[in-house]
Design a protein around this motif. Structure first.
Motif, PDB file in Angstrom:
ATOM      1  N   ARG A  91      -5.742 -12.982   1.137  1.00 47.25           N
ATOM      2  CA  ARG A  91      -7.010 -13.121   0.391  1.00 47.25           C
ATOM      3  C   ARG A  91      -7.413 -11.791  -0.217  1.00 47.25           C
ATOM      4  N   ALA A  92      -7.262 -10.753   0.556  1.00 42.53           N
ATOM      5  CA  ALA A  92      -7.669  -9.430   0.075  1.00 42.53           C
ATOM      6  C   ALA A  92      -6.929  -9.088  -1.211  1.00 42.53           C
ATOM      7  N   VAL A  93      -5.647  -9.361  -1.243  1.00 43.93           N
ATOM      8  CA  VAL A  93      -4.848  -9.007  -2.423  1.00 43.93           C
ATOM      9  C   VAL A  93      -5.250  -9.879  -3.615  1.00 43.93           C
ATOM     10  N   ARG A  94      -5.407 -11.158  -3.356  1.00 41.39           N
ATOM     11  CA  ARG A  94      -5.734 -12.061  -4.461  1.00 41.39           C
ATOM     12  C   ARG A  94      -7.148 -11.815  -4.983  1.00 41.39           C
ATOM     13  N   GLU A  95      -8.050 -11.430  -4.113  1.00 42.05           N
ATOM     14  CA  GLU A  95      -9.461 -11.355  -4.512  1.00 42.05           C
ATOM     15  C   GLU A  95      -9.918  -9.940  -4.807  1.00 42.05           C
ATOM     16  N   ALA A  96      -9.290  -8.970  -4.166  1.00 47.06           N
ATOM     17  CA  ALA A  96      -9.750  -7.591  -4.374  1.00 47.06           C
ATOM     18  C   ALA A  96      -8.541  -6.679  -4.563  1.00 47.06           C
ATOM     19  N   VAL A  97      -8.076  -6.103  -3.487  1.00 50.82           N
ATOM     20  CA  VAL A  97      -6.936  -5.192  -3.588  1.00 50.82           C
ATOM     21  C   VAL A  97      -6.309  -5.007  -2.216  1.00 50.82           C
TER      22      VAL A  97
ATOM     23  N   PHE B  65      11.027   9.884  -0.932  1.00 48.70           N
ATOM     24  CA  PHE B  65       9.736   9.395  -1.410  1.00 48.70           C
ATOM     25  C   PHE B  65       9.065   8.476  -0.407  1.00 48.70           C
ATOM     26  N   ALA B  66       7.761   8.594  -0.366  1.00 43.65           N
ATOM     27  CA  ALA B  66       6.954   7.566   0.278  1.00 43.65           C
ATOM     28  C   ALA B  66       6.422   6.688  -0.852  1.00 43.65           C
ATOM     29  N   THR B  67       6.461   5.386  -0.643  1.00 41.46           N
ATOM     30  CA  THR B  67       6.077   4.464  -1.707  1.00 41.46           C
ATOM     31  C   THR B  67       4.973   3.535  -1.220  1.00 41.46           C
ATOM     32  N   PHE B  68       3.862   3.548  -1.945  1.00 47.01           N
ATOM     33  CA  PHE B  68       2.744   2.681  -1.560  1.00 47.01           C
ATOM     34  C   PHE B  68       2.399   1.760  -2.708  1.00 47.01           C
ATOM     35  N   ALA B  69       2.289   0.485  -2.401  1.00 48.45           N
ATOM     36  CA  ALA B  69       1.910  -0.488  -3.425  1.00 48.45           C
ATOM     37  C   ALA B  69       0.404  -0.739  -3.322  1.00 48.45           C
ATOM     38  N   ILE B  70      -0.255  -0.686  -4.490  1.00 40.74           N
ATOM     39  CA  ILE B  70      -1.680  -1.048  -4.554  1.00 40.74           C
ATOM     40  C   ILE B  70      -1.744  -2.254  -5.474  1.00 40.74           C
ATOM     41  N   GLN B  71      -2.126  -3.375  -4.931  1.00 40.55           N
ATOM     42  CA  GLN B  71      -1.978  -4.627  -5.660  1.00 40.55           C
ATOM     43  C   GLN B  71      -3.278  -5.426  -5.604  1.00 40.55           C
ATOM     44  N   GLY B  72      -3.623  -6.036  -6.734  1.00 38.70           N
ATOM     45  CA  GLY B  72      -4.807  -6.889  -6.733  1.00 38.70           C
ATOM     46  C   GLY B  72      -5.661  -6.622  -7.950  1.00 38.70           C
TER      47      GLY B  72
ATOM     48  N   ALA C 266      -6.892  -3.174  -8.399  1.00 42.99           N
ATOM     49  CA  ALA C 266      -5.936  -2.093  -8.172  1.00 42.99           C
ATOM     50  C   ALA C 266      -6.242  -0.885  -9.056  1.00 42.99           C
ATOM     51  N   ARG C 267      -6.485  -1.161 -10.342  1.00 44.33           N
ATOM     52  CA  ARG C 267      -6.723  -0.028 -11.249  1.00 44.33           C
ATOM     53  C   ARG C 267      -7.997   0.701 -10.873  1.00 44.33           C
ATOM     54  N   GLU C 268      -9.000  -0.074 -10.574  1.00 41.52           N
ATOM     55  CA  GLU C 268     -10.301   0.490 -10.196  1.00 41.52           C
ATOM     56  C   GLU C 268     -10.157   1.416  -8.988  1.00 41.52           C
ATOM     57  N   VAL C 269      -9.270   1.045  -8.060  1.00 46.19           N
ATOM     58  CA  VAL C 269      -9.094   1.853  -6.854  1.00 46.19           C
ATOM     59  C   VAL C 269      -8.258   3.093  -7.150  1.00 46.19           C
TER      60      VAL C 269
ATOM     61  N   ARG D 221      -0.260  12.145   4.115  1.00 44.01           N
ATOM     62  CA  ARG D 221      -1.536  12.653   3.604  1.00 44.01           C
ATOM     63  C   ARG D 221      -2.150  11.668   2.611  1.00 44.01           C
ATOM     64  N   LEU D 222      -1.277  11.032   1.813  1.00 46.64           N
ATOM     65  CA  LEU D 222      -1.802  10.125   0.788  1.00 46.64           C
ATOM     66  C   LEU D 222      -2.285   8.802   1.392  1.00 46.64           C
ATOM     67  N   TRP D 223      -1.568   8.337   2.416  1.00 50.03           N
ATOM     68  CA  TRP D 223      -1.865   7.023   3.010  1.00 50.03           C
ATOM     69  C   TRP D 223      -3.361   6.856   3.335  1.00 50.03           C
ATOM     70  N   PRO D 224      -3.969   7.772   4.096  1.00 51.38           N
ATOM     71  CA  PRO D 224      -5.388   7.553   4.426  1.00 51.38           C
ATOM     72  C   PRO D 224      -6.299   7.601   3.197  1.00 51.38           C
ATOM     73  N   VAL D 225      -5.902   8.389   2.208  1.00 45.04           N
ATOM     74  CA  VAL D 225      -6.722   8.465   0.995  1.00 45.04           C
ATOM     75  C   VAL D 225      -6.735   7.094   0.312  1.00 45.04           C
ATOM     76  N   LEU D 226      -5.544   6.503   0.199  1.00 43.27           N
ATOM     77  CA  LEU D 226      -5.452   5.193  -0.441  1.00 43.27           C
ATOM     78  C   LEU D 226      -6.153   4.126   0.403  1.00 43.27           C
ATOM     79  N   LEU D 227      -5.949   4.241   1.695  1.00 40.71           N
ATOM     80  CA  LEU D 227      -6.552   3.275   2.611  1.00 40.71           C
ATOM     81  C   LEU D 227      -8.061   3.261   2.459  1.00 40.71           C
ATOM     82  N   ASP D 228      -8.586   4.445   2.396  1.00 41.84           N
ATOM     83  CA  ASP D 228     -10.031   4.617   2.267  1.00 41.84           C
ATOM     84  C   ASP D 228     -10.522   3.985   0.972  1.00 41.84           C
ATOM     85  N   ALA D 229      -9.797   4.270  -0.118  1.00 35.49           N
ATOM     86  CA  ALA D 229     -10.200   3.751  -1.423  1.00 35.49           C
ATOM     87  C   ALA D 229     -10.114   2.227  -1.437  1.00 35.49           C
ATOM     88  N   VAL D 230      -9.053   1.706  -0.831  1.00 33.02           N
ATOM     89  CA  VAL D 230      -8.868   0.245  -0.796  1.00 33.02           C
ATOM     90  C   VAL D 230      -9.970  -0.399   0.032  1.00 33.02           C
ATOM     91  N   ASP D 231     -10.261   0.222   1.172  1.00 31.42           N
ATOM     92  CA  ASP D 231     -11.337  -0.269   2.042  1.00 31.42           C
ATOM     93  C   ASP D 231     -12.654  -0.362   1.295  1.00 31.42           C
TER      94      ASP D 231
END
Ligand code: FAD
Lengths: 965, 416
Positions: free
Chosen positions: A620-626, A728-735, A738-741, A795-805
């Motif tokens: 749901r999170a991916v389909r509705e938000a990110v 590389f570490a690879t993180f997908a931001i989807q939804g 996504a751009r807004e985040v 280092r990037l993971w928590p930054v993205l997590l925070d933004a997604v949250d």
């Protein structure tokens, strides 16, 4: 001192008594004893029972060739070791050993009733019976009745009941000369070779002390040689180390025992160590093994090899009996007679098969007061748990044997001559040569490319005092008599068994071995093979060399499993690969699954949440938000060079020549047969530089395949690849958000939809970290995959997590990813495909570059069957009841009640509850599937068939509007 | 003489002197209706069924060494039929049905022991693949059931139950009718059976050439024991098939690899079933003698050398110690290898060839022992009729040109 010990001499320390138990009884031996010598020193000869007839058995030999004296040594539940040879077990204070394969006790073994049935138990009997009664049904009596009984009766010792807590180690070593065996010949070879300080020499010997036969003499020479070798820095001496096998390309494997002889080994020390040695030259100095004489009753406790008797007397100070008979065909047994005499044993007779034994030896014997019977054999023995007497037979010139006197004795020392230990030479694939004079096979020509040298007795050259041999059974007056003349002691194979096999047409030596099991026991026929050959030769009236020889297989003597496994156990069994965000995912409560060597977060349950609830929420999170997803495990390859695009055109089905810089393309990889084996995304970083992704599981395979083509098929292409999976570490931001985040975190990339469209790639910075950002989606939503240097991932993971949250999104795992992609009809290689699906089968025909001249798989794909109608094709399935989630792997038929043996139309490849559609969905491959849209098919299950409707595999956003949003 | 408890008693009491040869040792005749090249289980079974079912008794089996000395006598004897594809299911199930009555049929105890073959799953993907097999087999009417982790540990209690190991057990697929059989007895039983029908079994007779007439048709073989004429030739030479077929100018889609196996010293029974783990690449059973019988994977490179690499045995024992930690202290008694013939789709080739009168049965790779009766049975019918037996029909040589592959390995990477 016990009456079974000599007064002086030997290599035992008479001042140091050592207590041990055998079958629960306490005994005392001396420092330097083996379990065998210590038992003999206590007058114990009965140490085991034979495999088939449970006959009482004693110690036959003094070393690795021992067939009878197998014991279990107990330390604790995990450290119990069955089937050890008492002749190789060094005693230590508190050693606890027990006999095997007897019930209720060694002295009184009920299994001995087998002996009564022994006429029925001749070689191969089990192939002839145990098949009925038929009314039970064919094979039923065997499977339900006889086999379980046989299994229970078979086997030697018991396996330990707990895991072995000991450690095992491994080493690799290189040297100019490896010398195997530290008897006189081996020591001299090592001394000669190591005289050159640049020549690295490894000398190993399976015994606790180096010296071999010289240990019996206690010579000063030995001390000096060992001192010299010990002082040379280019020499490595490995005692208690057995060279057990010569493997491909001359690799020699050694097993070193480090702690078994210690009363209280430190847990820090490995129990054993495996050495894998590459040597310029392999010098074999493995000596010779004495062959027993085959006469009726030759297996009674107290009947021993003459060389062993001599060793026990001289090296261990044992008086193995009160009154001995020596039976021989070989000069060396006279030495045993003299040694026994020296040890104070009464010598009743020397019984020599030869009518003219060595005159000097015979004279010496007479001088010592030992009667010598020439042209004589033993024709029988008496005694049950110990030999009591032997019957003497005189061989008449015509060959007839006349039984004469009975001679009382409690020890028989026998020798049928010597057999060189050619095991390792033969394993190195060298050719053996028959020597009729010595009656042995000895080393002939080396295998091509192999360099071995056999020195000392194992070369087959015997000194005068070891001459004289006999192959096969001794002549007997009545071949029909009930008494058994044993060839293979452990497996209870008699001379008669071998003759029976020959009579039944088993003429190849391998057939005889397998039919009678001779030579297949845990001693691998060390004392029996030559005699078996001799008997076969007689039965077939064919000379020995015309019969052939069984193969000498690794290992020389049994080798502990643990030594092979080394430290590769539990967590170290296989490496664990973790992504840079692993700790972060773990902290969030991620539940991990194994994918190849990787640990991937499968879902992230919140407190009290079931897996399904968590997955639904993540979807749901991916389909509705990110949603945020760790895609770091995907394989990644960087390909560079002027011909990089050409290379990609040749390996993938797609075209890349026209792929613009900064653009990505979904890529499908097939094998030469035309079947899909991998997929991924290829991005063009520059004219001559590509960033390629592969599946997680396929990364290694694809890389190897590319390398194979680059090096072997198209060496002219100027293209080079590097695996960058772990760079590389690879993180997908989807939804939808996504751009807004992501946009606020990005520097140097224009994030607007038009500037950075779907399937584009840009380089810039994310949260200040240099990044390759792909706009792509495996969910059906607009999205990005951010690649940053692996070291920055955490280092990037928590930054993205925070933004997604903050945007109301969530982190999601592989299960949600699977659901989301299935809703969109995206395949997973290895799930929708199984190595039998073409791109077209799974709806990827569009990806094939139409204008391309050739690519891997193109020809395969054009084969008639790959373009024939009726192939299985990817479709979607909906259960008619809108409730049932199908089982993956379930079969699909066109009738709800298929007859047994029916063919399936296909199977369910993926199946989930779709949170977005509020219904179960499934992907499947179905014969002619794309032509069946709307049809009702059936999924037969144990409880009845489930009706399903064939639909498009794209359930969500078929137009793809959301991707481009 | 019929083998039975009665004959055993009778002979036992009279010194076992009356047992006749189990098969004759004839000199080769000038010509035979059918010559089978290769005296392994498959070749001998083919001869047996040619004689028994098709009345073709003027048959010779030519073996370059000793009967059963190839892979038949080297394999780890896993027998099962729970394959994935319908073509394979039919073939291996056909064999399984024959196993069930083979001892009676041959009057030779081949010790077919249906003690269950359990194939472990360690990951979600393993479970998916395993369950797919169970579903497919159920439809085909072949027994194969899914066991949960707990049921697996119940069925084979010596397995490592730990959950903190690298590959904890997730479940498994069990075929109860699967099991083992005694490899030598299979070769000998078929040899004795074929011999009784008049088939000539000729050992130490290596085929060196395949002779064809002007039209290209096969007319005989050149051997180390001279020329032998043949109406038809069936090549059943396992690891050396490419070599033999090359003599007729046929290039086979085969690669030959060393495959190793090993046994432990005999111990009292601990292992109730056959257990395989494809994820960790090892399988194990316990022989009636008490030896743990352990199979490895193939070497990485093609070769005709039966000495495999030590690292292969090592990796296998590592896996066994991981699955069965109490085996670490047991000891390896023997380690050996055989040469297996591997096709691109890991399924066998049974049938006609481009050369008239020449038939081939090969490509069984690492897993053909279990098929021995079925393979011989359908190959005999194919040779006798000159047309593929329906069960053999999908396993043509042409499938590599048409693409109608039967890819068991791709689907599951199951070796045995
Ligand atoms: C280590 C190992 C483990 C295995 N484990 C299993 C298992 O658990 N389960 C299973 O089902 N399968 C297993 N297999 C595979 C199985 O052994 C084979 O697929 C099967 O035995 C093949 O039988 P065959 O009769 O075709 O071959 P073989 O028994 O190899 O017979 C071929 C014969 O042809 C002879 N020959 C070759 N060239 C010539 C010539 N020019 N002239 C005359 N004769 C010739 C050879 O000497 C040989 O005897 C295993 C194989 C190996 C090596």
């Amino acid at each position: 001192m016990s009456r079974f010990r000599t007064g002086a001499g030997g290599r035992i320390d008479r001042a140091r008594g050592i207590n041990f138990t055998f079958d629960g009884r306490l005994y005392t031996g001396l420092q330097g004893d083996t379990l065998a010598s210590a038992l003999l020193a206590n007058g114990v000869h009965l140490v085991g029972r034979s495999f088939k007839y449970h006959r009482p058995r004693g110690i036959l030999a003094s070393g690795a060739e021992e067939p009878n004296a197998l014991v279990t040594v107990m330390r604790d539940a995990g450290r119990t070791t069955p089937n050890l040879r008492a002749t190789q077990v060094e005693i230590y204070e508190g050693l606890a050993a027990k006999s095997q394969n007897r019930w209720p006790s060694l002295e009184f073994d009920l299994g001995a009733v087998n002996a009564l049935a022994s006429p029925l138990l001749a070689s191969g009997f089990y192939y002839k019976t145990f098949m009925g009664p038929r009314f039970l049904g064919s094979n039923k009596a065997w499977a339900k009745l006889y086999e379980p009984l046989i299994r229970r009766a078979a086997g030697l010792g018991r396996a330990p009941e707990a895991p072995d807590p000991d450690r095992y180690a491994r080493r690799y070593a290189h040297c100019e000369v490896l010398v195997v065996g530290a008897g006189e010949a081996g020591l001299r070879a090592a001394l000669d070779a190591s005289a050159d300080p640049h020549c690295r020499v490894i000398l190993c010997d399976e015994q606790a002390e180096m010296g071999g036969w010289q240990l019996n003499a206690g010579s000063d020479d030995l001390v000096e040689m060992l001192e010299t070798l010990g002082a040379r820095p280019n020499v490595r001496l490995l005692a208690r180390t057995q060279a057990f096998g010569v493997y491909a390309q001359g690799a020699v494997a050694l097993a070193q025992r480090l702690t078994d002889h210690l009363a209280a080994p430190s847990p820090e020390t490995p129990r054993e160590r495996l050495w894998q040695v590459r040597a310029g030259e392999i010098v074999l100095a493995t000596g010779a093994i004495e062959r027993p004489l085959v006469f009726p009753g030759n297996d009674r406790p107290g009947v021993m090899l003459a060389g062993a008797v001599e060793t026990f007397a001289n090296r261990y100070g044992i008086r193995p009996g009160e009154r001995a008979v020596v039976a021989t065909t070989c000069n060396s047994a006279y030495g045993a007679a003299f040694a026994l005499k020296q040890a104070g044993v009464d010598l009743a007779a020397i019984i020599d098969l030869r009518d003219k034994p060595d005159p000097a030896l015979a004279a010496n014997a007479l001088k010592a007061g030992i009667p010598v019977h020439t042209a004589s054999v033993i024709v029988g023995t008496e005694g049950h748990k110990r030999v009591r007497s032997v019957r003497l037979g005189k061989v008449e010139p015509c060959g007839i044997v006349k039984s004469t006197d009975s001679i009382a004795c409690d020890l028989v020392a026998m020798s049928g001559g010597w057999v060189p230990s050619v095991h390792l030479f033969s394993q190195s694939r060298g050719k053996l040569a028959w020597n009729g004079e010595t009656g042995v096979y000895s080393p002939g020509k080396d295998a091509p490319g192999q360099k071995t040298r056999s020195v000392g007795l194992c070369s087959g050259e015997f000194p005068a005092d070891m001459r004289g041999f006999h192959n096969g059974a001794l002549p007997t007056p009545d071949e029909k008599g009930a008494a058994k003349a044993f060839v293979d002691f452990q497996n209870d194979v008699t001379a008669r068994d071998i003759r029976l096999a020959a009579r039944e047409g088993f003429h190849s030596v391998e057939h005889v071995k397998r039919y009678t099991t001779t030579g297949m026991a845990t001693d691998q026929g060390k004392t029996s093979n030559m005699n078996a050959l001799g008997i076969l030769s007689g039965a077939l009236e064919k000379p020995v060399p015309d019969i052939g020889l069984t193969t000498f297989r690794q290992p020389y003597t049994p080798v502990t499993f643990g030594i092979f496994a080394g430290a590769n156990r539990a967590g170290l069994f296989d490496p664990v690969r973790k992504t840079p965000a692993h700790a972060g995912a773990d902290a969030l409560g991620g539940v991990f699954e194994d994918v190849g060597l990787w640990k991937r977060a499968h879902h992230f349950p919140r407190k009290g949440e079931t897996m399904h609830a968590a997955v639904n929420r993540e979807c749901r999170a991916v389909r509705e938000a990110v949603g945020l997803f760790d895609a770091s495990t995907l394989g990644k390859i960087e390909l560079v060079g002027p011909d990089a695009a050409e290379f990609l055109d040749r390996v993938y089905v797609n075209s890349f020549a026209k792929l613009g810089i900064g653009r990505c393309r979904y890529a499908v990889l097939t094998n030469e047969a035309g079947y899909v084996i991998d997929d991924g995304v290829v991005a063009r970083l520059a004219q001559d530089r590509f960033h390629i992704t592969t599946t997680t599981g396929g990364a290694g395979r694809v890389f190897a395949m590319f390398e194979d083509y680059l090096q072997a098929e198209w060496p002219e292409l100027r293209a080079w690849q590097t695996s960058i999976t772990e760079q590389f570490a690879t993180f997908a931001i989807q939804g939808p958000k996504a751009r807004e985040v992501l946009a606020p975190l990005v520097e140097g990339i224009a994030m607007e939809n038009e500037a950075f469209p779907h399937m584009a790639m840009r380089e810039g910075r994310v949260a200040g970290i240099p990044a390759r950002v792909f706009r792509m989606s495996f969910t059906g939503e607009a999205g990005y995959e951010v690649n940053v240097p692996a070291g920055e991932g955490a280092r990037l993971w928590p930054v993205l997590l925070d933004a997604v949250d903050k945007a109301g999104g969530a982190v999601y795992g592989t299960e949600a990813m699977h659901v989301l992609r299935a809703e969109k009809g995206y395949i997973i290689v290895g799930q929708e495909t199984d190595g039998t699906m073409t791109p077209d089968d799974v709806g990827l025909g569009w990806a094939i570059g139409k204008g391309k001249r050739d690519f891997v798989g193109k020809r395969g794909m054009m084969r008639t069957d790959l373009i024939a109608p009726g192939r299985k094709q990817l479709v979607g399935l909906e259960t008619l009841d809108d409730k049932t989630v199908l089982e993956e792997g379930a079969q699909i038929t066109d009738t709800p009640t298929p007859a047994p043996g029916s063919a399936a139309l296909g199977h369910v490849t993926s199946s989930y509850w779709s949170e977005a559609l509020h219904r179960p969905i499934a992907l499947a491959v179905v014969a002619g599937g794309r032509g069946r849209m709307g049809e009702t098919l059936h999924v037969p299950m144990p409880g009845g068939a489930i009706p399903v409707r064939v639909v498009s595999p794209v359930f969500h956003d078929p137009e793809g509007a959301r991707l481009h949003a | 003489m019929k083998f039975s408890l009665i004959s055993l008693l009778k002979e036992g009491l009279t010194g076992n002197r009356g047992w006749p040869r189990q098969w004759r040792d004839p000199a080769p005749k000038a010509a035979y209706d059918v010559v089978i090249v290769g005296g392994g289980g498959h070749g001998l079974a083919t001869a047996y069924y040619l004689a028994k079912e098709h009345g073709i008794r003027n048959v010779a089996v030519l073996e370059k060494g000793w009967l059963g000395g190839g892979n038949t006598g080297r394999n780890t004897t896993v027998v099962r039929s729970n394959y994935l594809w319908e073509e394979s299911e039919r073939l291996y199930e056909h064999a399984m049905k024959l196993w069930e009555t083979l001892s009676d049929d041959l009057n030779y105890n081949v010790m077919y022991s249906p003690r269950g073959v359990l194939m472990l799953a360690h990951s979600i993907h393993d479970v998916q693949v395993g369950k797919r097999h169970v579903h497919a087999n159920r439809l085909a009417g072949i027994d194969n059931e899914w066991l949960s982790r707990e049921e697996v540990l119940d069925f084979c209690p010596i397995l490592n139950p730990a959950t903190d190991i690298r590959y904890p057990i997730a479940g498994g697929a069990l075929q109860r009718r699967g099991g083992t059989a005694r490899h030598d007895a299979v070769a000998w039983g078929y040899a004795r059976g074929a011999d009784r029908f008049g088939v000539d079994i000729i050992q130490n007779c290596e085929v060196k050439g395949i002779i064809r007439d002007a039209s290209g048709k096969v007319i005989g073989v050149e051997t180390t024991r001279g020329y032998i004429g043949a109406g038809k030739v069936g090549v059943v030479a396992a690891g050396h098939t490419s070599v033999v077929m090359g003599m007729a100018g046929v290039r086979m889609p085969l690669e030959s690899y060393p495959l190793q196996a090993l046994v432990s010293e005999p111990i009292k029974p601990i292992m109730p079933c056959v257990l395989m783990s494809n994820a960790i690449h090892a399988y194990m059973s316990q022989s009636d003698k008490g030896e743990l019988v352990i199979g490895a994977g193939t070497d990485q490179y093609v070769s005709y050398s039966q000495t495999g690499g030590l690292q292969i045995a090592q990796a296998t024992i590592e896996a066994i110690c991981e699955l069965f930690p109490m085996t670490r202290r047991l000891r390896m008694l023997r380690n050996w290898g055989g040469i297996v013939d591997v096709t691109p789709d890991r399924s066998p080739i049974i049938g006609k060839t481009p050369v008239e009168g020449l038939y081939v049965n090969c490509g069984w790779g690492t897993g053909g022992f279990k098929a021995t009766p079925g393979s011989g049975h359908v190959f005999a019918a194919t040779i006798a009729k000159g047309e593929p037996h329906p069960i053999a029909a999908p396993f043509t040589l042409e499938r590599f040109t048409t693409g109608r592959l039967i890819d068991e390995a791709a689907a599951a990477a199951v070796a045995h």
